[in-house]
Design a protein around this motif. Structure first.
Motif, mmCIF file in Angstrom:
data_model
loop_
_atom_site.group_PDB
_atom_site.id
_atom_site.type_symbol
_atom_site.label_atom_id
_atom_site.label_comp_id
_atom_site.label_asym_id
_atom_site.label_seq_id
_atom_site.Cartn_x
_atom_site.Cartn_y
_atom_site.Cartn_z
ATOM 1 N N GLN A 118 -4.653 3.610 2.189
ATOM 2 C CA GLN A 118 -4.480 2.153 2.072
ATOM 3 C C GLN A 118 -4.984 1.446 3.325
ATOM 4 N N ALA A 119 -4.688 2.034 4.487
ATOM 5 C CA ALA A 119 -5.138 1.442 5.751
ATOM 6 C C ALA A 119 -6.661 1.430 5.815
ATOM 7 N N ARG A 120 -7.287 2.515 5.393
ATOM 8 C CA ARG A 120 -8.758 2.573 5.415
ATOM 9 C C ARG A 120 -9.369 1.533 4.475
ATOM 10 N N GLU A 121 -8.734 1.330 3.314
ATOM 11 C CA GLU A 121 -9.210 0.298 2.386
ATOM 12 C C GLU A 121 -9.085 -1.091 3.015
ATOM 13 N N ALA A 122 -7.957 -1.345 3.669
ATOM 14 C CA ALA A 122 -7.747 -2.643 4.314
ATOM 15 C C ALA A 122 -8.733 -2.833 5.461
ATOM 16 N N ILE A 123 -9.001 -1.774 6.213
ATOM 17 C CA ILE A 123 -9.967 -1.831 7.311
ATOM 18 C C ILE A 123 -11.343 -2.194 6.772
ATOM 19 N N ALA A 124 -11.730 -1.563 5.668
ATOM 20 C CA ALA A 124 -13.035 -1.850 5.063
ATOM 21 C C ALA A 124 -13.130 -3.320 4.652
ATOM 22 N N LYS A 125 -12.045 -3.872 4.090
ATOM 23 C CA LYS A 125 -12.036 -5.288 3.698
ATOM 24 C C LYS A 125 -12.193 -6.195 4.919
ATOM 25 N N VAL A 126 -11.487 -5.864 5.998
ATOM 26 C CA VAL A 126 -11.567 -6.664 7.224
ATOM 27 C C VAL A 126 -12.979 -6.588 7.803
ATOM 28 N N GLN A 127 -13.563 -5.402 7.823
ATOM 29 C CA GLN A 127 -14.916 -5.246 8.363
ATOM 30 C C GLN A 127 -15.944 -5.974 7.513
ATOM 31 N N GLU A 128 -15.710 -6.004 6.211
ATOM 32 C CA GLU A 128 -16.629 -6.665 5.288
ATOM 33 C C GLU A 128 -16.540 -8.188 5.382
ATOM 34 N N SER A 129 -15.308 -8.704 5.380
ATOM 35 C CA SER A 129 -15.107 -10.151 5.290
ATOM 36 C C SER A 129 -14.816 -10.820 6.628
ATOM 37 N N GLU A 133 -6.057 -8.942 7.026
ATOM 38 C CA GLU A 133 -5.517 -8.273 5.837
ATOM 39 C C GLU A 133 -4.036 -7.976 6.077
ATOM 40 N N HIS A 134 -3.189 -8.467 5.177
ATOM 41 C CA HIS A 134 -1.748 -8.221 5.252
ATOM 42 C C HIS A 134 -1.409 -7.060 4.322
ATOM 43 N N MET A 135 -0.731 -6.059 4.857
ATOM 44 C CA MET A 135 -0.316 -4.931 4.034
ATOM 45 C C MET A 135 1.097 -5.173 3.512
ATOM 46 N N LYS A 136 1.528 -4.356 2.574
ATOM 47 C CA LYS A 136 2.873 -4.471 2.024
ATOM 48 C C LYS A 136 3.910 -4.089 3.084
ATOM 49 N N PRO A 137 5.138 -4.583 2.950
ATOM 50 C CA PRO A 137 6.200 -4.191 3.896
ATOM 51 C C PRO A 137 6.427 -2.681 3.880
ATOM 52 N N MET A 138 6.775 -2.159 5.058
ATOM 53 C CA MET A 138 7.021 -0.723 5.182
ATOM 54 C C MET A 138 7.937 -0.453 6.361
ATOM 55 N N SER A 139 8.416 0.774 6.437
ATOM 56 C CA SER A 139 9.339 1.189 7.498
ATOM 57 C C SER A 139 8.596 1.275 8.843
ATOM 58 N N PRO A 164 13.330 -6.088 6.135
ATOM 59 C CA PRO A 164 12.615 -5.376 5.068
ATOM 60 C C PRO A 164 11.260 -6.002 4.715
ATOM 61 N N ARG A 165 10.959 -7.171 5.261
ATOM 62 C CA ARG A 165 9.656 -7.816 5.010
ATOM 63 C C ARG A 165 8.630 -7.524 6.106
ATOM 64 N N ARG A 166 9.001 -6.722 7.074
ATOM 65 C CA ARG A 166 8.088 -6.429 8.185
ATOM 66 C C ARG A 166 6.899 -5.631 7.662
ATOM 67 N N HIS A 167 5.702 -6.067 8.045
ATOM 68 C CA HIS A 167 4.475 -5.468 7.536
ATOM 69 C C HIS A 167 3.396 -5.482 8.610
ATOM 70 N N VAL A 168 2.313 -4.796 8.341
ATOM 71 C CA VAL A 168 1.186 -4.717 9.276
ATOM 72 C C VAL A 168 0.122 -5.718 8.868
ATOM 73 N N VAL A 169 -0.427 -6.404 9.880
ATOM 74 C CA VAL A 169 -1.538 -7.322 9.692
ATOM 75 C C VAL A 169 -2.717 -6.738 10.476
ATOM 76 N N ILE A 170 -3.823 -6.575 9.782
ATOM 77 C CA ILE A 170 -5.029 -5.972 10.382
ATOM 78 C C ILE A 170 -6.082 -7.054 10.554
ATOM 79 N N SER A 171 -6.711 -7.088 11.742
ATOM 80 C CA SER A 171 -7.777 -8.051 11.991
ATOM 81 C C SER A 171 -8.891 -7.394 12.819
ATOM 82 N N ALA A 172 -10.021 -8.100 12.900
ATOM 83 C CA ALA A 172 -11.170 -7.563 13.614
ATOM 84 C C ALA A 172 -10.949 -7.560 15.120
ATOM 85 N N GLY A 173 -10.145 -8.454 15.630
ATOM 86 C CA GLY A 173 -9.880 -8.512 17.066
ATOM 87 C C GLY A 173 -8.745 -9.459 17.363
#
Length: 174
Positions: A118-129, A133-139, A164-173
């Motif tokens: 899932q992280a690799r898919e989100a990374i690809a989206k960030v690199q493309e666009s 990218e906000h991921m779903k909440p997780m531990s 329980p809503r804490r999640h990872v946000v991925i960005s280019a920088g």
């Protein structure tokens, strides 16, 4: 013995003590889980491993053992609760907080693999666009897995949200 040798000796003693503390933590946790399996009349072998100063305790079972799967629960919620109970049992036995990771029937390994994908898919989206990218909440443990994958890819990530809503946000920088 000079001061430098004394400091080196103290460092080695601390490492040995820390290592034996982690091994003792694993032993206490294994005893707790073994007792639980006996009470629940479940079959499973226990494997203890120490990596990066953290105890990893795995309950191994036959692939077709649906009874042991009950210890995982829906979305791993029962496993998370069992892990916390095991940590409390270790705290009660040793007086020290535990950071052990409990896995049952390979659930956490499979979940970690899925999170990396899932992280690799989100990374690809960030690199493309170039968008975030906000991921779903997780531990916290799951977020750490994602943060590591993002860092390996050379991108930036941070955790946002509360509880329980804490999640990872991925960005280019930054």
């Amino acid at each position: 013995m000079n001061a430098e040798q004394a400091n080196a000796s103290e460092d080695v003693t601390e490492e040995v003590n820390e290592s034996s503390d982690i091994e003792a933590e694993g032993d206490h946790a294994a005893d707790y889980i073994e007792e639980l399996l006996d009470i629940a009349d479940l079959d499973g072998d226990i494997d203890i491993e120490v990596r990066n100063n953290r105890t990893y305790l795995s309950v191994l079972a036959a692939e077709d053992d649906e009874d042991i799967a009950g210890l995982i629960g829906k979305n791993g919620k029962t496993l998370d609760a069992l892990q916390e109970l095991t940590r409390l049992a270790v705290l009660s036995s040793t007086g020290e907080r535990s950071r052990l990771i409990l896995d049952v029937a390979g659930h956490r390994v499979q979940r970690a693999d899925a999170l990396r994908d899932q992280a690799r898919e989100a990374i690809a989206k960030v690199q493309e666009s170039g968008d975030v990218e906000h991921m779903k909440p997780m531990s916290p443990y799951e977020r750490k897995i994602v943060h590591d994958v993002v860092a390996e890819a050379g991108l930036y990530s941070e955790s946002e949200g509360e509880g329980p809503r804490r999640h990872v946000v991925i960005s280019a920088g930054e």
